[in-house]
Design a protein around this motif. Sequence first.
Motif, PDB file in Angstrom:
ATOM      1  N   GLN A 604       0.830  -1.204   0.000  1.00 56.95           N
ATOM      2  CA  GLN A 604       0.000   0.000   0.000  1.00 56.95           C
ATOM      3  C   GLN A 604       0.868   1.260   0.000  1.00 56.95           C
ATOM      4  OE1 GLN A 604      -2.181   1.613   3.577  1.00 56.95           O
ATOM      5  NE2 GLN A 604      -3.862   0.487   2.591  1.00 56.95           N
ATOM      6  N   ALA A 605       1.892   1.264   0.865  1.00 58.28           N
ATOM      7  CA  ALA A 605       2.770   2.433   0.927  1.00 58.28           C
ATOM      8  C   ALA A 605       3.502   2.643  -0.385  1.00 58.28           C
ATOM      9  CB  ALA A 605       3.767   2.252   2.073  1.00 58.28           C
ATOM     10  N   ALA A 606       3.966   1.545  -0.995  1.00 56.53           N
ATOM     11  CA  ALA A 606       4.677   1.666  -2.267  1.00 56.53           C
ATOM     12  C   ALA A 606       3.766   2.205  -3.364  1.00 56.53           C
ATOM     13  CB  ALA A 606       5.253   0.311  -2.674  1.00 56.53           C
ATOM     14  N   VAL A 651      10.566  -4.228   7.212  1.00 58.32           N
ATOM     15  CA  VAL A 651      10.260  -4.148   5.789  1.00 58.32           C
ATOM     16  C   VAL A 651      11.518  -3.743   5.045  1.00 58.32           C
ATOM     17  CG1 VAL A 651       8.846  -3.043   4.012  1.00 58.32           C
ATOM     18  CG2 VAL A 651       7.880  -3.517   6.275  1.00 58.32           C
ATOM     19  N   ASN A 652      11.817  -4.482   3.982  1.00 63.47           N
ATOM     20  CA  ASN A 652      12.887  -4.111   3.058  1.00 63.47           C
ATOM     21  C   ASN A 652      12.268  -4.080   1.670  1.00 63.47           C
ATOM     22  OD1 ASN A 652      15.119  -5.162   1.013  1.00 63.47           O
ATOM     23  ND2 ASN A 652      16.144  -4.041   2.650  1.00 63.47           N
ATOM     24  N   GLY A 653      12.170  -2.864   1.103  1.00 61.39           N
ATOM     25  CA  GLY A 653      11.481  -2.734  -0.172  1.00 61.39           C
ATOM     26  C   GLY A 653      12.251  -1.884  -1.155  1.00 61.39           C
ATOM     27  N   ASN A 686       8.663  -5.962  -1.974  1.00 61.07           N
ATOM     28  CA  ASN A 686       8.821  -5.780  -0.538  1.00 61.07           C
ATOM     29  C   ASN A 686       8.998  -7.142   0.126  1.00 61.07           C
ATOM     30  OD1 ASN A 686       8.127  -2.824  -0.345  1.00 61.07           O
ATOM     31  ND2 ASN A 686       6.234  -3.596  -1.273  1.00 61.07           N
ATOM     32  N   THR A 687       9.957  -7.209   1.000  1.00 58.97           N
ATOM     33  CA  THR A 687      10.150  -8.404   1.820  1.00 58.97           C
ATOM     34  C   THR A 687       9.955  -8.007   3.277  1.00 58.97           C
ATOM     35  OG1 THR A 687      11.712  -9.380   0.259  1.00 58.97           O
ATOM     36  CG2 THR A 687      11.731 -10.228   2.511  1.00 58.97           C
TER      37      THR A 687
END
Length: 901
Positions: A604-606, A651-653, A686-687
């Motif tokens: 959602q943020a992305a 989160v790593n995106g 995103n991971t």
Amino acid sequence: MPATTLDILHSSRNLAPRKALATSVALALLLAPVAGFAGSITGPGTTHTVNPGDARESWSVSNGAALTVQPGGSTEFISVDNATLTGRDVDMTGRVLLLNGSTADIVGGTMLLNFAGSDAGGAWSGSTMTIDAFEVNSVGRGFSAVGAGSVLNLKNSTITTGGEALYVHPGALLIADNLQVSADGSAPGAVGAGLRISGGTAEVANSTIFGAEFGVMMGEAGNLQLDNSTVSSTNVGLLMGVNGPPGTTSAIVTDSSLSGRVGTSITAGSTLTVVGSTIRGETAAEVNSSTFTARQGTSIEGVNVGIQLAGTSSSGNVLEIDQSRVASTTGPAISAPGAANADIYVRNGSTLEAGNGVLLDVDRSQVNFDVSASSLTGNIVAGAGAVVNVTLGDGALLTGAISNGSAVSVAEASWRLTADSTVGQLSIGSQGAVELGDGTAFNTLTVRGDYVGAGGTLLFNTVLADDASASDKLIIGGSTSGQTNVAVNNVGGAGAQTVNGIQLIQVGGTSAGVFTLAGRAVGGQYEYFLHQGTTAAPADGNWYLRSELPVAPDPCLADPTLPGCTPIVVPPDPDPCVVNPALPQCQPPIPVLRPEPGAYLANQAAATQMFGMRLSDRTGGTARGLAERGAWARVSRNQADYGVIADQLSVNGDTSVLQVGTDLLSWGADSRGQFGVMLGGGRANNTVTSRETGYSAKGKVEGQAVGVYASWLQDPAQTTGLYVDAWAQYAQFKNTVQGDALAKERYDSDATTASVEAGYSFKVLDSASTSTFLEPQLQLSYTDFSADNHTEANGTVIDGSDAGGLTSRVGVRLFGHANSDIGNRVQPFVAVNWIHGADDNSLRFDGDRLEGGLPKDRYEAKAGASLQLGQRWTAWGDMGLQKGQGGYRDVAGQIGLRASW
């Protein structure tokens, strides 16, 4: 309870007197004086021919003589004793009896016998009778083969009788091919059997046999080979084991059909093997202390029961169903109503079908039920006095309940319960699985005795919520041992904080077995784990699902004498949590949340930030970007790291974007205005990893956007002055989320974004060689984000409609350039910004609201340069870093190119 075939035989009709009567009649005919014959020939080389028109009479042929009946010749009774008979298209009204090594070869013709006490004759005492294309109508019996070495060879013929149509005695052989045989049982004192075998051998092929009482009746060490034939009766199609030594009667039936009120009745230790055949009846097969094997596509079809087992407690049955089918229209597939002990094997793709849903119904018997490489659907029911041991192996699947079972073993196989079940003992092998249901209802599996695990799997259907949640359950009255995997299927649970947990396994004895959660148990935003014991009673041997991480047991509790262990002293003071429940150690454990909600939030943020831009992202921050019309393109990438949901998840995106646009209109003389359109495409990965459990989930967003923009510059000829920029875009996204060991989830979303930006630049340093400018900026953007309501495969409902809102940016940009060459000019810059997000980055998981990890306030530092190349081209690039509360960090970079005309 229905009477068996043997009950009917012994109560309604005694077979021994019939046998004695038949033998007496045969002997009387055999011993009749030769003087009773109208014609007699005897001696070697003596011959006689019966021609058409000759008087019909009886003949005695003996001692090497030969009688020939020409086509159209008529005879009555013919006795052949150590002699030869040949006939073609004959007309007979009496029997033909061969004695003492005689031979007969009859092709074509008829035999009509109107005397109920007579028979058609046959081969006796080592004789051979061959009959082809012959028709027999007898009020009495048909042909018999009697004595060692006697052969009755019949083919292409029709035999219709009132008594036994064909009778094979000990030591004799019947070879039958393409016969039509019928015995209606009307002859006095006779058994209505199409074929009766009393100790001899019958080889029957391509024939149809009907007997009013028995299609085929076997006893006294008889042997039958039936191929491609049909046997039927109004009573029993094939009866085996009558009036003979136990265990001596055998038959092999291939590609044939047996039918009757009872398709086949196998008694007294007989052995029947059926290959590729069909057996039908009200009871398809009765097996009484015998062995019955069905192979290679055999179908056993009963109205009331498929196979009924009978016998005594001291005798046993062996039943093998191999690549075959047993079915009942209204009752059980296999029934053992009395003390009928049995070993039952169901193998190689075989099926059992029950009209009442009961595959195996056992009253007082001991039955070993072994299933391999077959899928069965139905129940196993054992009476109070029964012992039913069930073994599932080699890829077998049982879908049904077991009521009052004894020892149940599931090895390299599966048992899927459809209702509550009870067994005495249960063991699950390394490749075995027991599924306690399909989730439509909750079942309880009760093991009265011990449970043994050897690496297999138990699957529970559970409403993953609080302690009171409904669930499948395993209750073990005895002790547990070994290791077992436990898989959990969430049935509509929205997740909740637990205290003691949801009980899955209850152990009455020693709880030494180890149960390990296989895969993941997730409900709503919660992650569940398997625990032995409760928080209040750690020594409880039961097993529970709790939404908290398991804690390794304190080794000092098990052995206080270990090095480093301090003896436990129980304080006299009361429990501090009773005195002050607000103490930190008295609070319930923090719930463990799963990573998938973080992946939805990261997606959602992305999506909400993917296509955002500033004026300098389109122009490179130079005056030429607005002074002339042109087209532009830019590529950006950013890498973000942050925590979400109380920092349980990291989160790593990364996001990559390509945008292109072109100016369509321009206006103004002293000030310059432009209007253009733009397109964009982007992808985000995103991971999200749980810091508590180590589980991770991957999110992916793919988006496309279309938009318009408009800009106005106060003084396009200079770098100073006011500018205003506005744009609007509409974007659509395809999203996926996949957690460890969970199904991939797919959903769509879209966003509409509008932005207004303004700034004013002025010189802060001016010299003959360089100029430096400072430009304060303000940008407001509003995003309306909407995602489809999505239901995960585990039932969790996700509502993503709460995202979007207003974002503001306040910043200042410092840039400068050399004044020496305005044709090719490098313009470096640095900028700092404060970004405040009033938007709502949140989701609802089964109604529980979760906020994203984007901080409300972010601070950005950015540096880069623009390069003017001649009169047409402008290129630029920059790098930026955003930081915020909670460890938020976003590194971004872009390059762009603009062509002017």
